[in-house]
Design a protein around this motif. Structure first.
Motif, PDB file in Angstrom:
ATOM      1  N   LEU A  31      47.692  40.079  44.351  1.00 46.20           N
ATOM      2  CA  LEU A  31      47.608  39.146  42.877  1.00 46.20           C
ATOM      3  C   LEU A  31      46.008  38.730  42.866  1.00 46.20           C
ATOM      4  N   GLY A  32      45.288  38.224  43.711  1.00 53.53           N
ATOM      5  CA  GLY A  32      44.137  37.952  43.525  1.00 53.53           C
ATOM      6  C   GLY A  32      43.136  39.012  42.988  1.00 53.53           C
ATOM      7  N   ALA A  33      43.308  40.126  43.706  1.00 54.72           N
ATOM      8  CA  ALA A  33      42.443  41.189  43.429  1.00 54.72           C
ATOM      9  C   ALA A  33      42.685  41.609  41.854  1.00 54.72           C
ATOM     10  N   LEU A  34      43.914  41.676  41.630  1.00 55.65           N
ATOM     11  CA  LEU A  34      44.372  41.950  40.271  1.00 55.65           C
ATOM     12  C   LEU A  34      43.700  41.170  39.110  1.00 55.65           C
ATOM     13  N   VAL A  35      43.769  39.804  39.140  1.00 59.26           N
ATOM     14  CA  VAL A  35      43.267  38.698  38.446  1.00 59.26           C
ATOM     15  C   VAL A  35      41.907  38.809  38.523  1.00 59.26           C
ATOM     16  N   TYR A  36      41.106  38.900  39.516  1.00 49.95           N
ATOM     17  CA  TYR A  36      39.747  39.248  39.636  1.00 49.95           C
ATOM     18  C   TYR A  36      39.233  40.309  38.713  1.00 49.95           C
ATOM     19  N   ALA A  37      39.923  41.501  38.787  1.00 47.65           N
ATOM     20  CA  ALA A  37      39.718  42.724  38.106  1.00 47.65           C
ATOM     21  C   ALA A  37      39.670  42.477  36.478  1.00 47.65           C
ATOM     22  N   LEU A  38      40.834  41.867  36.084  1.00 50.83           N
ATOM     23  CA  LEU A  38      40.851  41.530  34.519  1.00 50.83           C
ATOM     24  C   LEU A  38      39.870  40.677  33.902  1.00 50.83           C
ATOM     25  N   ILE A  39      39.911  39.472  34.767  1.00 54.96           N
ATOM     26  CA  ILE A  39      38.810  38.417  34.509  1.00 54.96           C
ATOM     27  C   ILE A  39      37.416  38.950  34.484  1.00 54.96           C
ATOM     28  N   GLU A  40      36.883  39.720  35.468  1.00 57.13           N
ATOM     29  CA  GLU A  40      35.584  40.128  35.446  1.00 57.13           C
ATOM     30  C   GLU A  40      35.289  41.446  34.780  1.00 57.13           C
ATOM     31  N   VAL A  63      46.909  34.623  31.089  1.00 54.45           N
ATOM     32  CA  VAL A  63      45.613  33.904  30.977  1.00 54.45           C
ATOM     33  C   VAL A  63      44.704  35.157  31.167  1.00 54.45           C
ATOM     34  N   ALA A  64      44.534  35.908  32.280  1.00 52.55           N
ATOM     35  CA  ALA A  64      43.954  36.872  32.407  1.00 52.55           C
ATOM     36  C   ALA A  64      43.704  38.073  31.199  1.00 52.55           C
ATOM     37  N   VAL A  65      44.959  38.536  30.964  1.00 57.31           N
ATOM     38  CA  VAL A  65      44.789  39.659  29.900  1.00 57.31           C
ATOM     39  C   VAL A  65      44.466  39.366  28.605  1.00 57.31           C
ATOM     40  N   PHE A  67      40.587  46.871  41.689  1.00 51.81           N
ATOM     41  CA  PHE A  67      41.772  47.712  41.249  1.00 51.81           C
ATOM     42  C   PHE A  67      42.347  48.551  42.373  1.00 51.81           C
ATOM     43  N   VAL A  68      41.662  48.987  43.188  1.00 51.91           N
ATOM     44  CA  VAL A  68      42.176  50.046  44.543  1.00 51.91           C
ATOM     45  C   VAL A  68      42.751  48.832  45.288  1.00 51.91           C
ATOM     46  N   VAL A  69      42.084  47.789  45.671  1.00 55.29           N
ATOM     47  CA  VAL A  69      42.615  46.812  46.600  1.00 55.29           C
ATOM     48  C   VAL A  69      43.915  46.471  46.129  1.00 55.29           C
ATOM     49  N   THR A  70      44.197  46.095  44.804  1.00 58.59           N
ATOM     50  CA  THR A  70      45.525  45.595  44.293  1.00 58.59           C
ATOM     51  C   THR A  70      46.508  46.650  44.545  1.00 58.59           C
ATOM     52  N   ALA A  71      46.407  47.935  44.357  1.00 59.62           N
ATOM     53  CA  ALA A  71      47.221  49.047  44.505  1.00 59.62           C
ATOM     54  C   ALA A  71      47.546  49.150  46.114  1.00 59.62           C
ATOM     55  N   VAL A  72      46.398  49.014  46.830  1.00 58.57           N
ATOM     56  CA  VAL A  72      46.703  49.260  48.239  1.00 58.57           C
ATOM     57  C   VAL A  72      47.445  48.038  48.869  1.00 58.57           C
TER      58      VAL A  72
END
Length: 469
Positions: free
Chosen positions: A222-231, A424-426, A246-251
């Motif tokens: 969750l943290g990695a996905l939100v980071y990618a979307l925000i940044e 919020v992120a999207v 995004f890769v970390v999110t998938a793994v």
């Protein structure tokens, strides 16, 4: 050693009765109210925080999402801790931690410090929610009294949603944005005093080991996905850090699924629960409901103040058409669900939310027509929320075995908060990519509205209709 101490403590605890004092319920509900208030009270203070700390849109997204990320990811583990160590003890620890962190948050002078504190507040909030329910369940031994107590406790959701923007706006305008955190300190103190004096000890259940792998992988995903979307908009979608996130999110998501399939009874979220169509639909719809709700609060809070020039308090007042229905209509919804089942109320709620968002999208100026569209759209959205959320709780409860009801409730709350973070992120991405705030608001409302209509489809096809007699 704790095994010996527990009976001694229970012997001096207040004597239990079948119908505890209303003061106890008020104290426990205050803790829950404080947790929910912190989700919405920040929204109208975002422009003031931006001006004072000199942060941009991505920084404001982190201020909002820092709380919901940890809150969502740790709810199920908090339920495990409440069962293992006793709801009363976990609730007290959560109260103290929440109150102290709120006071420290008011003194934050940098974005980094505020975000770290918001992350920590989410952890404390996660402890409070299941623990307060555990204490209520233990204190009210009569089934009818317990049902009424839980209903009153749950009704706090609407009150907190209604109070958040208005209280936040009033405090920001009159005292400053730091007051939105300071208000938690006296609330936590009152709840603490009542709980210490009146709450009975709660039994500790023998639970299998904590699902550490599942918990860590869920937080990381969750943290990695939100980071990618925000940044992503600032660092570039092809940038190394964003692609890596995004890769970390998938793994991490794969690790979570594997861990849950192997954990058996120790699983944080037993995958066998998803064999129930109703459970899967409730979680998916719950995620989309908070995607739209939190995303809309974030987008419109900025729009009201940056494009229409409202003060923080005026922005809070502007949200009243949305928030007021959530304070009273859930009572009617609960009765309606009891008669006809959760499917139609939930579907109707999502349709109203979706149309409420889409109605406002074409009108992002300050004309009389635009103001009318805002009021009517927010009113429809508010009634939609008050129909959909109670129905989703009922739909989840009717779709899982009794012994998994606690995990089911925690999973639904987690899914809703994941949706809040993603909303919020999207929608923040859409604002970031638009030329003006008004243009970004328009497209964010369209995306949010379409997403909520998708929620109507999921609720309409997945939840149960009239419960069998």
């Amino acid at each position: 050693m704790s095994t010996q101490a527990e009976p001694q403590r229970a012997s001096v605890a207040p004597a239990r009765t079948d119908k505890p004092s209303r003061t106890l319920l008020i104290g426990l509900s205050l803790g829950y109210f404080m947790v929910l208030l912190d989700m919405t009270i920040v929204s109208v203070a975002l422009p003031a925080i931006s001006s004072d700390l000199g942060v941009g849109l991505s920084g404001l997204q982190w201020v909002t999402n820092g709380y919901t990320i940890t809150f969502a990811a740790l709810l199920l583990t908090a339920g495990w801790l409440s069962d293992r160590y006793g709801g009363r003890r976990i609730f007290l620890w959560g109260l103290v931690t929440f109150g102290v962190l709120s006071g420290v948050s008011a003194a934050a002078t940098t974005l980094e410090a505020l975000v770290v504190l918001r992350l920590a507040l989410g952890v404390a909030g996660a402890l409070l929610l299941p623990a307060s329910l555990a204490v209520i369940t233990n204190a009210y031994t009569d089934p009818a009294d317990r049902a009424r107590a839980v209903g009153n406790w749950a009704a706090i959701t609407g009150a907190a949603l209604a109070a958040g923007p208005l209280v936040g706006g009033a405090l920001t305008d009159s005292v400053g944005w730091r007051a939105i955190f300071l208000i938690n300190v006296p609330l936590a103190l009152v709840s603490l005093v009542i709980t210490v004096r009146m709450a009975p000890e709660t039994a500790r259940k023998q639970r299998s080991g904590l699902d550490v792998t599942g918990q860590l992988s869920a937080v990381i995903a969750l943290g990695a996905l939100v980071y990618a979307l925000i940044e992503g908009p600032d660092k570039g979608w092809g940038g190394g850090l964003v692609v890596g996130a995004f890769v970390v999110t998938a793994v991490a998501a794969v690790v979570f699924l594997v861990a849950e399939s192997k954990a058996g009874d120790a699983a944080m979220l037993p995958l066998r629960m998803f064999r129930s169509r109703g459970f899967s639909a409730a979680l998916g719809a719950g995620l989309l409901a908070n995607f739209g709700l939190s995303g809309l609060l974030f987008v419109l809070s900025l729009y009201f103040q940056e494009s229409r020039g409202y003060s923080s308090f005026s922005a809070g007042l502007a949200f009243l058409p949305l928030t007021l229905p959530t304070a009273f209509n859930p009572i009617y919804t609960g009765r309606l669900v009891g008669r006809i089942g959760p499917r139609r109320p939930a579907t109707t709620g999502f349709v109203l939310m979706g149309l409420g968002a889409l109605l406002q999208a074409p009108f992002t100026d300050d004309s009389a027509l635009a103001l009318t569209a805002t009021v009517v759209g927010l009113l429809a959205f508010g009634f939609g929320v008050s129909f959909a959320l109670p129905a989703l709780v009922a739909g989840m409860a009717s779709s899982v075995p009794t012994e998994l009801a606690g995990i089911g409730a925690g999973a639904l709350n987690s899914a809703r908060q994941v949706g809040a973070s993603l909303g919020v992120a999207v929608l923040g991405v859409i604002l970031n990519l638009s030329a003006t705030n008004a243009d970004g608001t328009r497209w964010a409302l369209v995306v949010g509205g379409v997403t909520l209509l998708l929620g109507a489809l999921i609720a309409g096809t997945g939840l149960r209709g009239r419960s069998p007699n």
